[in-house]
Design an enzyme around this catalytic site. Sequence first.
Site, PDB file in Angstrom:
ATOM      1  N   GLU B  50      -0.441   5.023  -5.436  1.00 18.57           N
ATOM      2  CA  GLU B  50       0.875   5.011  -4.774  1.00 18.57           C
ATOM      3  C   GLU B  50       1.649   6.308  -4.987  1.00 18.57           C
ATOM      4  OE1 GLU B  50      -0.331   2.527  -6.555  1.00 18.57           O
ATOM      5  OE2 GLU B  50      -0.130   0.654  -5.420  1.00 18.57           O
ATOM      6  N   PHE B 112       4.959 -12.748 -11.652  1.00 19.72           N
ATOM      7  CA  PHE B 112       3.817 -11.844 -11.587  1.00 19.72           C
ATOM      8  C   PHE B 112       4.173 -10.624 -10.728  1.00 19.72           C
ATOM      9  CE2 PHE B 112      -0.219 -10.562  -9.459  1.00 19.72           C
ATOM     10  CZ  PHE B 112      -0.792  -9.983 -10.579  1.00 19.72           C
ATOM     11  N   GLN B 113       3.952  -9.449 -11.257  1.00 16.00           N
ATOM     12  CA  GLN B 113       4.229  -8.175 -10.580  1.00 16.00           C
ATOM     13  C   GLN B 113       5.694  -8.001 -10.197  1.00 16.00           C
ATOM     14  OE1 GLN B 113       1.105  -7.597  -7.572  1.00 16.00           O
ATOM     15  NE2 GLN B 113      -0.067  -6.607  -9.183  1.00 16.00           N
ATOM     16  N   LYS B 162       9.134 -11.009  -0.851  1.00 16.01           N
ATOM     17  CA  LYS B 162       8.060 -11.540  -0.004  1.00 16.01           C
ATOM     18  C   LYS B 162       8.550 -12.628   0.952  1.00 16.01           C
ATOM     19  CE  LYS B 162       3.303 -13.044  -0.037  1.00 16.01           C
ATOM     20  NZ  LYS B 162       2.074 -13.263  -0.794  1.00 16.01           N
ATOM     21  N   MET B 479      -0.065  27.421 -17.863  1.00 11.24           N
ATOM     22  CA  MET B 479       1.348  27.685 -18.102  1.00 11.24           C
ATOM     23  C   MET B 479       1.744  27.259 -19.516  1.00 11.24           C
ATOM     24  SD  MET B 479       3.883  29.144 -16.907  1.00 11.24           S
ATOM     25  CE  MET B 479       4.116  29.304 -15.142  1.00 11.24           C
TER      26      MET B 479
END
Lengths: 163, 569
Positions: B50, B112-113, B162, B479
Site C-alpha cells: 500500500e 479485526f483490522q 464497510k 548518505m
Amino acid sequence: MRHIISLLMENEAGALSRVAGLFSARGYNIESLVVAPTEDPTLSRMTIVTSGSDAVIEQINKQLNKLIDVAAVMDLSEGEHLERELMLVKVSALGQDREELKLMTDIFRGRIIDVSDKTYIIELTGTGHKLDSFLQAIDHGLILETVRTGASGIGRGGRILKL
Amino acid sequence: MELTGAEIAIRCLQEEGVEYIFGYPGGAVLHIYDALFEQDKVKHILVRHEQAAVHAADGYARSSEKVGVALVTSGPGLTNAVTGIATAYMDSIPLVIISGQVPTYAIGEDAFQEVDAVGITRPCVKHNYLVKDVKDIATTIKKAFYLAKSGRPGPVLVDIPKDISNNKTEFDYPSSVSIRSYNPVGKGEIEQVKRAAKLLLEAKRPMVYSGGGVVLSGAASQLTELVRMLGFPCTNTLMGLGGYPATDKQFLGMPGMHGTYEACMAMQHCDVLIAIGARFDDRVVGNVEHFAQVPRKIIHIDIDPSSIAKRVKVDVPVVGDLKLVLEQLLVEFRNIKRKPNAKDLAAWWKQIDEWRVKGGGLRYKNSTEIIKPQFVIEKLYEITGGDAFVTSDVGQHQMWAAQYYKFNKPRRWINSGGLGTMGFGLPAAMGVQLINPGATVACVTGEGSIQMNIQELSTCKQFHLPIKLLSLNNRYLGMVRQWQEFFHGNRYSESYMDALPDFVKLAESYGHIGIRIDKPSDVEPAIKEAFSRKDDLVFMDFQTDPTENVFPMVPGGKGLSEVILSEDL
Ligand SMILES: Cc1ncc(C[n+]2csc(CCOP(=O)(O)OP(=O)(O)O)c2C)c(N)n1
Ligand SMILES: [Mg+2]
C-alpha cells in the site's frame, strides 16, 4: 507572553482533537482550553490560553486558521476584552472555619452553593488571578477539592467574533 | 435509482475524471472492489504494497497537475499507506486516499483490522473524514477533491466503513461545494504587490529564491518571465527544480545543503531576497541565526500564510496563489516602466561570477577505473536530451541527480523532498509513466532505497511500465556513510549494505531486463541500450565508487556561507 485566543469551529466529531493535536505536534503550550457549542449549534466556540514569543503566537494563529474545521480566530489579547473563569471549591467547614469561610466568600463575591455538616462548596467567578487570590486567602489546609473551568473570553464593545 | 455506497464512491471518481487509481484489496473494501469490477472507466492498478499505491498516486499527481487517488483496506492497509500520505503531505501533493474501515457498529470494539484511521493520519493530511452515513459519501468525496487541489494542496483521507459502502441511497454528485470555514486565497493584496515591486527595484543585490510552490501552482512561465525581465539571479530549491530553466545563464543552481557555492553565497549576501513558494527549510538556509547575521530585506510570496515568517523575519509578506501574484507583479513592472539599476546589477553579477569561479561549478574527478556516480547522471542527461521525467529515491544518488540533471521544465523532477522517503522512486515512476504514456521515465535510485519497494517490479510487469531504473550501487547507505565519515570519526555503523542480491537476476526473475555495469567505458553504451528499449523495463545496476561524497556541503546546523567544497579538487 500570555495570550488568550478565541475561535469558532465546526461542531464536528474530531474537531477538538485537531486543535489539541496541533498544539502538541508543534510544541505549543496550552494553559487551558475551553469549548462548548454556541447559539448556532453547528458551531463551537473555543477559548485557548497559551504563551509564547510573538513569533510563536503568530504561528499559532496562522496554524489554527489553517485547520479546515476552524472558521474564525481572534487573539483577544490584542485588544480590549474580558475574561472569566468559574471555580468550584469544596472546603472543610467545621466550627469557627464556617464563619471565616463565609466571610471570605462574601468578600470575593462568591456564593456557597452546597452546605453539609462538614463541608461547603463555594462557587466563584472571575479572572484567573482573582481565583488564585481566593485560594491564597483561605486556609490551604481546608481545601478538599478545586475544579476550574479555565478562562473563557470575549472582546469588548464592537470586537465581535461571529461568522 | 438507488446505488450502494461503494457504487457511489466509484461514480464520484468517474465524475472527477479519474483515469487510474492505485490500490490493494481487503475485507473492508470488498464492496468497493466489487463496484470497480462492474465498470471500466476507472482503471485500477494493483500494487504490491500500500505504501507504493500512495507513492504511485503521488507521482501521478506531481507529473500531471491532477489529483492522485489511492484505495486501501482498513487496519494494515491504512497503516502501510501512512508513509506515502506523510510523504505527499510534506511536499503539498494533492491526493485523495480512500480507506476501508470496519463496519460502524464495530468501531471502537478493537474489531479485526480496526485502526483509528482518522486519528493516525490527522497530523499528516490536509484534512480527513470518517463517513458515517451513505448519504454523505458523494459530498464528502467532492469535498476531498476540492480540498486536495485548492489552496495549498495536500492529501485528504476518506475513511468508509464497510456497512456504509453497502448501504443504498440515490446518487447525486454535487457540481460544486463550498466549505464555509475554508476560503483559499487567489490574488495577492495589491498594496503588498506594489511594495514588493518597489523593494525589488531598489535592490542593489537582488536574489530570486523559488521553491516547490512554483511547480504546484503552475507558475513556471510567469517566474521565468519575471526573472528575465528583471535580469536577476535565480535559484530553485530541490522541490522547485524545473521552475526556472536550469540551463539559463541567470540560474545559479540549487541552494542549500548540497547546493552550488554561488547559490549559497548569493542567498547569504543579497540585500533583497524574494522567496516564491519556498519555505526557508533547514536544508535550504541552514542555520537561521547565521542567515540572519547579514541584513537583507525579504519578500515572501506564498499561498499558505503559516509558511510566511515561520523561520525567518519577513518584510513584505504577500499571501496568494503564486501564478496570480506573479502575474500581478508582471503587470506592476510593466506599468511603472522602471528597470532595476543597471550599474548595481552589473556589479552584483560580477560578484556572482567570481563565486562561480571560486566554487568551480559542480565538479568531480572522473576516473577510467571506477564508475563515478555523477558521470552516470551526466550521461543520463545527455542521452535523454534533458527531457525525461526523473524520479528518485533518497540519499547521495538523489543529490547527484538533482545537481547533474538539468531540468528545464517543471514537473519533470519527482522526488520526496520534505519527508525524504527511501522507497519513493520506483512506485512514483509507475504513476508518472501511467499518466504520461510514451514518455521517457527514469528512476535514479540506490541499492538501499530500491530494496524498500522492489516488489513493485512485479506491478511494472503486469501493467507494462517501461521504466528505466538507474541504481547507483555503492554498496553503502551512502548518505549515512558520508555523514559518518565527516561527523562520526569514520565509524561506519550499520551503513554497509551486505548480502546484496544479484539485481540483474532479480530484474530477470520479475520478467524484466537487467544490466550490470562495472566499467566507466560501459556506462554510455548501457544507458543508450536501455533507453532504446522503448517497451521494456530495464534495471541498470551501476557499480559505483563507494567512497564518493556529495559536494558542495553545508553541514547540518551551519550557515550558508560555511559551505564546504570538494576537498580533493
Ligand atoms: C525510509 C527511510 N529510512 C531511512 C532513511 C535515512 N537515510 C537517508 S539516505 C539513506 C541511505 C540511502 O542509501 P541508498 O539508497 O543506497 O543511497 P545512497 O545514499 O547510497 O546513494 C538513509 C538510510 C530515509 N531517508 N528513509
Ligand atoms: Mg547506496
